[in-house]
Scaffold this active site. Structure first.
Site, PDB file in Angstrom:
ATOM      1  N   GLY A  56       6.549 -11.751   3.214  1.00  0.00           N
ATOM      2  CA  GLY A  56       5.278 -12.303   3.964  1.00  0.00           C
ATOM      3  C   GLY A  56       4.222 -12.430   2.768  1.00  0.00           C
ATOM      4  O   GLY A  56       3.550 -13.157   2.965  1.00  0.00           O
ATOM      5  N   ILE A  57       4.407 -11.589   1.817  1.00  0.00           N
ATOM      6  CA  ILE A  57       3.389 -11.518   0.981  1.00  0.00           C
ATOM      7  C   ILE A  57       3.557 -12.534  -0.167  1.00  0.00           C
ATOM      8  O   ILE A  57       2.426 -13.376  -0.429  1.00  0.00           O
ATOM      9  CB  ILE A  57       3.322 -10.112   0.070  1.00  0.00           C
ATOM     10  CG1 ILE A  57       3.166  -8.879   0.920  1.00  0.00           C
ATOM     11  CG2 ILE A  57       2.389 -10.061  -1.110  1.00  0.00           C
ATOM     12  CD1 ILE A  57       1.661  -8.936   1.608  1.00  0.00           C
ATOM     13  N   PRO A  70      23.621  -9.558  -7.691  1.00  0.00           N
ATOM     14  CA  PRO A  70      23.203  -9.261  -6.409  1.00  0.00           C
ATOM     15  C   PRO A  70      22.458 -10.867  -6.122  1.00  0.00           C
ATOM     16  O   PRO A  70      22.949 -11.440  -4.873  1.00  0.00           O
ATOM     17  CB  PRO A  70      22.321  -8.536  -6.293  1.00  0.00           C
ATOM     18  CG  PRO A  70      22.536  -7.431  -7.221  1.00  0.00           C
ATOM     19  CD  PRO A  70      23.063  -8.254  -8.312  1.00  0.00           C
ATOM     20  N   CYS A 130      -9.419   1.784  20.090  1.00  0.00           N
ATOM     21  CA  CYS A 130      -8.715   1.665  21.381  1.00  0.00           C
ATOM     22  C   CYS A 130      -8.343   3.040  21.935  1.00  0.00           C
ATOM     23  O   CYS A 130      -9.200   3.586  22.322  1.00  0.00           O
ATOM     24  CB  CYS A 130      -7.337   0.936  21.046  1.00  0.00           C
ATOM     25  SG  CYS A 130      -6.849   0.186  22.527  1.00  0.00           S
ATOM     26  N   HIS A 139      -9.717  -4.028  18.924  1.00  0.00           N
ATOM     27  CA  HIS A 139      -9.159  -3.792  17.482  1.00  0.00           C
ATOM     28  C   HIS A 139      -9.763  -4.575  16.627  1.00  0.00           C
ATOM     29  O   HIS A 139      -9.269  -5.659  16.033  1.00  0.00           O
ATOM     30  CB  HIS A 139      -7.474  -4.051  17.544  1.00  0.00           C
ATOM     31  CG  HIS A 139      -6.766  -3.208  18.476  1.00  0.00           C
ATOM     32  ND1 HIS A 139      -6.174  -1.997  18.097  1.00  0.00           N
ATOM     33  CD2 HIS A 139      -6.553  -3.315  19.731  1.00  0.00           C
ATOM     34  CE1 HIS A 139      -5.385  -1.454  18.753  1.00  0.00           C
ATOM     35  NE2 HIS A 139      -5.717  -2.149  20.107  1.00  0.00           N
ATOM     36  N   GLU A 181      -9.732  -4.084  13.485  1.00  0.00           N
ATOM     37  CA  GLU A 181      -9.126  -4.042  11.948  1.00  0.00           C
ATOM     38  C   GLU A 181      -8.050  -5.583  11.991  1.00  0.00           C
ATOM     39  O   GLU A 181      -7.661  -5.879  11.009  1.00  0.00           O
ATOM     40  CB  GLU A 181      -7.840  -3.231  12.115  1.00  0.00           C
ATOM     41  CG  GLU A 181      -6.773  -3.112  13.118  1.00  0.00           C
ATOM     42  CD  GLU A 181      -6.931  -2.398  14.525  1.00  0.00           C
ATOM     43  OE1 GLU A 181      -8.033  -2.392  14.759  1.00  0.00           O
ATOM     44  OE2 GLU A 181      -6.141  -2.125  15.080  1.00  0.00           O
TER      45      GLU A 181
END
Ligand code: GLN
Length: 549
Positions: free
Chosen positions: A18-19, A191, A382, A508, A510
């Protein structure tokens, strides 16, 4: 039609696909291209909304109310754009669509199979965002690890697309691990060789290999990987461990990951990356001028991914305040009336986290009481806001058994109650009050001061709400509702004007904090924590106090 970059992963999970995907997207965006990212997850849940945070980390909610994978949070934080329902697709959703179609008779007479029906649906979804005309490049992250049974249909769809689309319309980036063997004092490529072999057996050949590593890849090692894995040497990219995820775009730029992709995609219309703002944030992050300690009170604290967006929002807000935000995790289940003072003594601010169910709520309520009584900056999100309401009801209004009906159905004082629209809801997935709703802030409140706006919009994920029956009692005793949804009158924000910084929000915030646009509540909360610690220092040090006078 957009061009496509696919990101696959090998050797092990948690390598940070994802990064890498978000970093690559950031670089392409900084070069003037219109980019978005989508994630394909191989599990059978229709979305991660029904997964326990221990299983899968936080559930990220988009503007349009989709419950999605936490990687979408990274995409939004890096790119400063909104994602949507279409940016996250699971095996469950793919099968659901195909099965629904089958029931409607769309395949009458045919045997419905993984190939071509499931793979066709995967391909349709992979190409969907690219047909909107909104993007030049779509980055598709394939969840899971190559070789997993469940990712096979996704890899097969990718194989087909590589053939069906023009050669210059696709790039495959494979993220892998180059482990360092301490005993041998060596980085090992085996690997990776196996992972590429496996991918090739499934018919997909990567154009670029991104190597996660603890040590620098020597030119020799790069040559070896290139040779065994059939890619050009410049397409072997080093992704060394970075002190912060926000360094990764710059590391990828140094390795020219973006340029190699652009070359393969035959895109020539781009400029030098404009990362001015990004670098400014990074500088502030690296050289903070002060430090605060914030207590994160939650019950999933063993797993950092459970509160990913909150932790990242603190990084953004800390950078803006040029202040290092140290997070002290406090497990709400272990807070007791006897130890609460000791556990929270060194904090400069307290955040009570979102959550579900009764486990740990009494500890959260004790923590709120401590913050209220000791004038410690408080921020409830929340469930955290609901806990602040319950604490106030019990300890200020004297409603000793006040509670939320989520935890105690028979409470005599249900100050937090199930929303009317939720009462008839029986099924679980995607049925909460989800996504963006607007809220009106009241003049003169802390909320208005923070947002500096009358109408705001924030994202939600809840079933319970403040019970308006108690509104007057709360207001008269000093807890005000400073933000409400105009149509439903649902209380979105509560605060204590008599306290230096005490705010609870039903939504939320954030989820909307990004590197380039830190969320104002987090920014102001960190600022309040800084002021609190400065005051603490002057009280502790009389010398400073006299200097101040
Ligand atoms: N469990 C609470 C509700 O559903 C709070 C949810 C949350 O914190 N996201 O209202």
């Amino acid at each position: 039609m957009a061009k496509h970059i696919f990101v696959t992963g090998g050797v092990t999970s948690s390598l940070g696909k994802g990064i890498i995907a978000a970093s690559l997207a950031k670089l392409l965006q900084a070069r003037g291209l219109r980019v978005t990212i989508q994630k394909f997850d191989p599990y059978i849940n229709v979305d991660p909304g029904t997964l326990n945070p221990y299983e899968h980390g936080e559930c990220y909610v988009t503007e349009d109310g989709a419950e999605t994978d936490l990687d979408l949070g990274h995409y939004e934080r890096f790119l400063n754009i909104f994602t949507s329902q279409s940016n996250n697709v699971t095996t469950g959703r793919i099968y659901q669509t195909v099965i629904n179609k089958e029931r409607e008779g769309a395949f009458l007479g045919k045997t419905v199979q993984v190939v071509p029906h499931i793979t066709d649906e995967i391909k349709r979804r992979m190409l969907l965002l690219g047909t909107t005309g909104q993007y030049d490049i779509i980055i598709t992250e394939l969840g899971g690890t190559v070789g997993d049974i469940e990712s096979l249909p996704f890899i097969e769809a990718l194989r087909q697309l590589q053939w069906e689309l023009p050669e210059e319309d696709t790039v495959v980036v494979h993220l892998t691990l180059i482990p360092y063997l301490k005993a041998a004092k060596e980085l090992k490529t085996k690997p990776t060789q196996h992972s590429i072999k496996m991918l090739s057996q499934e018919g997909v050949h990567p154009d670029i290999i991104v190597c996660r590593t603890e040590k620098t890849l020597t030119p020799d090692l790069r040559r070896k990987i290139a040779l065994f894995c059939n890619v050009k040497q410049e397409a072997v990219i080093e992704a060394a461990d970075a002190p912060t995820i926000y360094e990764v775009p710059l590391a990828m730029m140094r390795e020219k990951l973006d340029l190699i992709c652009l070359k393969k995609l035959n895109i020539t219309d781009f400029h030098e990356p404009d990362l001015q703002k990004w670098k400014e944030v990074l500088d502030k992050l690296k050289y903070p001028k002060s430090q605060v300690t914030i207590g994160l009170i939650g019950k999933y604290i063993e797993l950092q991914d459970a509160y990913k967006s909150i932790l990242e929002a603190f990084v953004h807000a800390g950078a803006l305040n040029e202040c290092k935000v140290q997070i002290q995790n406090v497990h709400s289940e272990f807070i007791t009336p006897e130890n609460v003072g000791e556990k929270l003594a060194n904090l400069d601010g307290l955040l009570v986290a979102p959550g579900f169910g009764h486990r740990g709520v009494e500890g959260k309520i004790l923590a709120v009481k401590y913050a209220r009584e000791n004038k410690l900056p408080f921020f409830g999100i929340c469930l955290g806001m609901q806990m602040a309401v319950i604490e106030f009801a019990r300890n200020v209004l004297g409603l000793k058994d006040a509670h939320s009906t989520e935890m105690n159905k028979d409470t005599p004082d249900p100050v937090i109650d199930l929303m009317e629209e939720q009462k008839a809801v029986t099924s679980k997935g995607g049925t909460m009050r989800l996504g963006a709703y607007s809220c009106e802030t009241i003049e003169g409140s802390l909320a208005r001061q923070i947002y500096n706006k009358e109408i705001i919009s924030e994202r939600h994920r809840h079933r319970w709400e403040f019970n308006n029956r108690y509104l007057n009692q709360f207001q008269e005793a000093g807890m005000i509702t400073s933000g409400k949804n105009v149509e439903s009158q649902l209380v979105e924000i509560v605060e204590l004007p008599s306290h230096p910084f005490f705010i609870g929000v039903q939504y939320h915030p954030e989820l909307k904090s990004t590197v380039e646009n830190p969320h104002p509540i987090f920014v102001n909360f960190v600022k309040a924590a800084k002021e609190y610690t400065e005051k603490k220092a002057t009280v502790k040090n009389p010398l400073l106090q006299s200097e101040m006078i």
